[in-house]
Scaffold this motif. Structure first.
Motif, PDB file in Angstrom:
ATOM      1  N   LYS A  69       0.782  -1.240  -0.008  1.00  0.00           N
ATOM      2  CA  LYS A  69      -0.073  -0.017   0.002  1.00  0.00           C
ATOM      3  C   LYS A  69       0.771   1.260  -0.107  1.00  0.00           C
ATOM      4  CE  LYS A  69      -3.594  -2.218   2.235  1.00  0.00           C
ATOM      5  NZ  LYS A  69      -4.435  -2.851   3.268  1.00  0.00           N
ATOM      6  N   ASN A  70       1.934   1.286   0.796  1.00  0.00           N
ATOM      7  CA  ASN A  70       2.951   2.580   0.644  1.00  0.00           C
ATOM      8  C   ASN A  70       3.528   2.583  -0.592  1.00  0.00           C
ATOM      9  OD1 ASN A  70       2.500   3.317   3.328  1.00  0.00           O
ATOM     10  ND2 ASN A  70       3.995   2.040   4.085  1.00  0.00           N
ATOM     11  N   HIS A  71       3.774   1.358  -1.495  1.00  0.00           N
ATOM     12  CA  HIS A  71       4.600   1.858  -2.528  1.00  0.00           C
ATOM     13  C   HIS A  71       3.774   1.563  -3.840  1.00  0.00           C
ATOM     14  CE1 HIS A  71       8.100   2.198  -0.251  1.00  0.00           C
ATOM     15  NE2 HIS A  71       7.917   0.962   0.321  1.00  0.00           N
ATOM     16  N   TYR A  72       2.543   0.988  -3.776  1.00  0.00           N
ATOM     17  CA  TYR A  72       1.672   0.717  -5.137  1.00  0.00           C
ATOM     18  C   TYR A  72       0.377   1.126  -4.870  1.00  0.00           C
ATOM     19  CZ  TYR A  72       6.031  -2.330  -6.319  1.00  0.00           C
ATOM     20  OH  TYR A  72       7.004  -2.671  -6.423  1.00  0.00           O
ATOM     21  N   GLY A  73      -0.137   1.469  -3.808  1.00  0.00           N
ATOM     22  CA  GLY A  73      -1.525   1.713  -3.570  1.00  0.00           C
ATOM     23  C   GLY A  73      -1.834   3.092  -3.874  1.00  0.00           C
ATOM     24  N   TYR A  74      -1.593   3.594  -5.073  1.00  0.00           N
ATOM     25  CA  TYR A  74      -2.066   4.917  -5.940  1.00  0.00           C
ATOM     26  C   TYR A  74      -3.343   5.215  -5.650  1.00  0.00           C
ATOM     27  CZ  TYR A  74       2.575   3.557  -7.774  1.00  0.00           C
ATOM     28  OH  TYR A  74       3.797   3.145  -7.682  1.00  0.00           O
ATOM     29  N   ILE A  75      -4.381   4.371  -6.125  1.00  0.00           N
ATOM     30  CA  ILE A  75      -5.733   4.601  -5.796  1.00  0.00           C
ATOM     31  C   ILE A  75      -6.217   4.246  -4.669  1.00  0.00           C
ATOM     32  CG2 ILE A  75      -7.916   3.951  -6.794  1.00  0.00           C
ATOM     33  CD1 ILE A  75      -6.801   3.235  -9.564  1.00  0.00           C
ATOM     34  N   TYR A  76      -5.904   3.016  -4.186  1.00  0.00           N
ATOM     35  CA  TYR A  76      -6.209   2.605  -2.773  1.00  0.00           C
ATOM     36  C   TYR A  76      -6.081   3.813  -1.703  1.00  0.00           C
ATOM     37  CZ  TYR A  76      -6.400  -0.049   1.333  1.00  0.00           C
ATOM     38  OH  TYR A  76      -7.006  -0.581   2.747  1.00  0.00           O
ATOM     39  N   ARG A  77      -5.073   4.318  -1.571  1.00  0.00           N
ATOM     40  CA  ARG A  77      -4.790   5.262  -0.558  1.00  0.00           C
ATOM     41  C   ARG A  77      -5.556   6.533  -0.679  1.00  0.00           C
ATOM     42  NH1 ARG A  77       1.116   5.334   1.728  1.00  0.00           N
ATOM     43  NH2 ARG A  77      -0.035   6.545   3.488  1.00  0.00           N
ATOM     44  N   GLY A  78      -6.116   6.849  -1.946  1.00  0.00           N
ATOM     45  CA  GLY A  78      -6.906   8.036  -2.037  1.00  0.00           C
ATOM     46  C   GLY A  78      -8.588   7.604  -1.850  1.00  0.00           C
ATOM     47  N   LEU A  79      -8.695   6.444  -1.452  1.00  0.00           N
ATOM     48  CA  LEU A  79     -10.347   5.897  -1.200  1.00  0.00           C
ATOM     49  C   LEU A  79     -10.633   6.550   0.447  1.00  0.00           C
ATOM     50  CD1 LEU A  79     -10.287   2.581  -2.941  1.00  0.00           C
ATOM     51  CD2 LEU A  79     -11.110   4.832  -3.865  1.00  0.00           C
ATOM     52  N   TYR A  80     -10.887   7.584   0.603  1.00  0.00           N
ATOM     53  CA  TYR A  80     -11.251   7.952   2.001  1.00  0.00           C
ATOM     54  C   TYR A  80     -12.518   7.764   2.569  1.00  0.00           C
ATOM     55  CZ  TYR A  80      -7.481  11.072   0.168  1.00  0.00           C
ATOM     56  OH  TYR A  80      -6.494  11.602  -0.402  1.00  0.00           O
ATOM     57  N   TYR A  81     -13.497   7.223   1.797  1.00  0.00           N
ATOM     58  CA  TYR A  81     -14.824   7.045   2.230  1.00  0.00           C
ATOM     59  C   TYR A  81     -15.195   6.201   3.585  1.00  0.00           C
ATOM     60  CZ  TYR A  81     -19.562   5.616   2.757  1.00  0.00           C
ATOM     61  OH  TYR A  81     -21.014   5.205   3.248  1.00  0.00           O
ATOM     62  N   GLU A  82     -14.309   4.830   3.465  1.00  0.00           N
ATOM     63  CA  GLU A  82     -14.586   3.705   4.599  1.00  0.00           C
ATOM     64  C   GLU A  82     -14.079   4.543   5.795  1.00  0.00           C
ATOM     65  OE1 GLU A  82     -16.141   1.004   4.764  1.00  0.00           O
ATOM     66  OE2 GLU A  82     -16.851   1.251   3.041  1.00  0.00           O
ATOM     67  N   LEU A  83     -12.697   5.151   6.073  1.00  0.00           N
ATOM     68  CA  LEU A  83     -12.046   5.715   7.059  1.00  0.00           C
ATOM     69  C   LEU A  83     -12.953   6.814   7.494  1.00  0.00           C
ATOM     70  CD1 LEU A  83     -10.067   5.796   9.185  1.00  0.00           C
ATOM     71  CD2 LEU A  83      -8.636   7.366   7.800  1.00  0.00           C
ATOM     72  N   LEU A  84     -13.501   7.830   6.681  1.00  0.00           N
ATOM     73  CA  LEU A  84     -14.263   9.055   7.237  1.00  0.00           C
ATOM     74  C   LEU A  84     -15.587   8.385   7.813  1.00  0.00           C
ATOM     75  CD1 LEU A  84     -13.921  11.340   4.109  1.00  0.00           C
ATOM     76  CD2 LEU A  84     -12.615  11.337   6.629  1.00  0.00           C
ATOM     77  N   LYS A  85     -16.242   7.409   7.138  1.00  0.00           N
ATOM     78  CA  LYS A  85     -17.351   6.689   7.559  1.00  0.00           C
ATOM     79  C   LYS A  85     -17.205   6.177   9.064  1.00  0.00           C
ATOM     80  CE  LYS A  85     -20.564   2.976   6.669  1.00  0.00           C
ATOM     81  NZ  LYS A  85     -20.776   1.736   6.147  1.00  0.00           N
ATOM     82  N   PHE A  86     -16.221   5.626   9.290  1.00  0.00           N
ATOM     83  CA  PHE A  86     -15.602   4.979  10.527  1.00  0.00           C
ATOM     84  C   PHE A  86     -15.690   6.158  11.597  1.00  0.00           C
ATOM     85  CE2 PHE A  86     -12.589   4.179  13.879  1.00  0.00           C
ATOM     86  CZ  PHE A  86     -13.161   2.814  14.253  1.00  0.00           C
ATOM     87  N   LEU A  87     -14.919   7.328  11.088  1.00  0.00           N
ATOM     88  CA  LEU A  87     -14.692   8.240  12.069  1.00  0.00           C
ATOM     89  C   LEU A  87     -16.222   9.020  12.576  1.00  0.00           C
ATOM     90  CD1 LEU A  87     -11.832  10.370  10.578  1.00  0.00           C
ATOM     91  CD2 LEU A  87     -11.742   9.108  12.690  1.00  0.00           C
ATOM     92  N   LYS A  88     -17.183   9.161  11.434  1.00  0.00           N
ATOM     93  CA  LYS A  88     -18.235   9.880  11.713  1.00  0.00           C
ATOM     94  C   LYS A  88     -19.127   8.743  12.757  1.00  0.00           C
ATOM     95  CE  LYS A  88     -21.320  13.079  10.612  1.00  0.00           C
ATOM     96  NZ  LYS A  88     -21.266  14.155  11.136  1.00  0.00           N
ATOM     97  N   GLU A  89     -19.031   7.703  12.729  1.00  0.00           N
ATOM     98  CA  GLU A  89     -19.929   6.727  13.359  1.00  0.00           C
ATOM     99  C   GLU A  89     -18.974   6.318  14.860  1.00  0.00           C
ATOM    100  OE1 GLU A  89     -19.981   3.076  10.972  1.00  0.00           O
ATOM    101  OE2 GLU A  89     -21.190   3.905   9.619  1.00  0.00           O
ATOM    102  N   ASN A  90     -18.035   6.656  14.762  1.00  0.00           N
ATOM    103  CA  ASN A  90     -17.357   6.019  16.301  1.00  0.00           C
ATOM    104  C   ASN A  90     -16.773   7.363  16.926  1.00  0.00           C
ATOM    105  OD1 ASN A  90     -17.385   3.093  16.187  1.00  0.00           O
ATOM    106  ND2 ASN A  90     -16.663   3.586  14.083  1.00  0.00           N
ATOM    107  N   MET A  91     -16.726   8.513  16.616  1.00  0.00           N
ATOM    108  CA  MET A  91     -16.203   9.746  17.291  1.00  0.00           C
ATOM    109  C   MET A  91     -17.422  10.863  17.242  1.00  0.00           C
ATOM    110  SD  MET A  91     -12.430   9.975  16.108  1.00  0.00           S
ATOM    111  CE  MET A  91     -12.067  10.979  17.338  1.00  0.00           C
ATOM    112  N   LYS A  92     -17.215  11.756  18.203  1.00  0.00           N
ATOM    113  CA  LYS A  92     -17.987  12.971  18.280  1.00  0.00           C
ATOM    114  C   LYS A  92     -17.297  14.058  17.368  1.00  0.00           C
ATOM    115  CE  LYS A  92     -18.821  12.437  23.237  1.00  0.00           C
ATOM    116  NZ  LYS A  92     -18.689  12.931  24.556  1.00  0.00           N
ATOM    117  N   ASP A  93     -18.454  14.800  16.623  1.00  0.00           N
ATOM    118  CA  ASP A  93     -18.079  15.619  15.852  1.00  0.00           C
ATOM    119  C   ASP A  93     -16.866  16.525  15.926  1.00  0.00           C
ATOM    120  OD1 ASP A  93     -19.819  14.373  13.765  1.00  0.00           O
ATOM    121  OD2 ASP A  93     -21.000  15.866  13.709  1.00  0.00           O
ATOM    122  N   ASP A  94     -16.842  16.833  17.147  1.00  0.00           N
ATOM    123  CA  ASP A  94     -15.695  17.960  17.879  1.00  0.00           C
ATOM    124  C   ASP A  94     -14.665  17.272  18.131  1.00  0.00           C
ATOM    125  OD1 ASP A  94     -17.055  16.593  20.067  1.00  0.00           O
ATOM    126  OD2 ASP A  94     -17.141  18.709  21.116  1.00  0.00           O
TER     127      ASP A  94
END
Length: 190
Positions: A69-94
């Motif tokens: 992922k560090n050397h060949y994940g050109y598209i993969y590392r730009g797929l932010y949706y899953e991480l942002l969804k996780f943050l939104k579901e598991n953390m307070k907005d502030d």
């Protein structure tokens, strides 16, 4: 981390996925991991992520997924949706802040102050060269990069010099053996 530190604050900087992918590609090429042209590397990405040993002879990692992922994940590392969804579901907005990389570069003072506000710390003055940001570099001599990474000489050095000292030497050689990329907009719409 969230369970252990429920009041943690996370700052997530998003970069335009296309420019991020191309910048990542140029970095991998500069480091000597990438040998194909950009479009071909995108076509190979999924297979490289699933079968990294087929694409890099020196593949060694304790954690599957990290190297590739560090050397060949050109598209993969730009797929932010899953991480942002996780943050939104598991953390307070502030407790998390999302910043666009391009906004950070274009409005450094404003974004820096908003980060200070988010962290509840006082605003501060800083002196940065705002004309530079994540400059890409190209190799002067590819053979030097090969000597550093894959030669008998590099194996010999590993036997006698600590990892910390090797990293410093490698950084210094890379700095000397590279130059600023002349063209900023090499990626075209073709």
């Amino acid at each position: 981390i969230i369970d252990e530190f429920p009041k943690i604050k996370i700052i997530f900087i998003l970069r335009d996925p296309v420019t991020r992918a191309y910048s990542h590609y140029k970095m991998s090429k500069w480091r000597g991991f990438e040998t194909t042209e950009f479009i071909e590397s995108l076509e190979l990405e999924r297979n490289r992520l699933e079968n990294p040993k087929e694409y890099y002879k020196g593949y060694k990692t304790k954690t599957k997924g990290h190297f590739e992922k560090n050397h060949y994940g050109y598209i993969y590392r730009g797929l932010y949706y899953e991480l942002l969804k996780f943050l939104k579901e598991n953390m307070k907005d502030d407790n998390f802040k999302i910043i666009l990389f391009e906004d950070l570069i274009d409005n450094l003072d404003e974004i820096s102050n908003s980060i200070c506000d988010f962290l509840n710390i006082p605003h501060f003055e800083y002196k940065l060269d705002k004309s530079k940001s994540n400059e890409s570099r190209v190799l002067r001599f590819k053979w030097i990069n090969s000597v550093i990474k894959k030669s008998f000489f590099s194996k010999l050095i590993k036997a006698f010099i600590s990892q910390r000292t090797r990293r410093r030497i490698k950084r210094s050689i890379n700095k000397i053996n590279s130059k600023k990329s002349i063209s900023k907009n090499e990626l075209t719409q073709d």
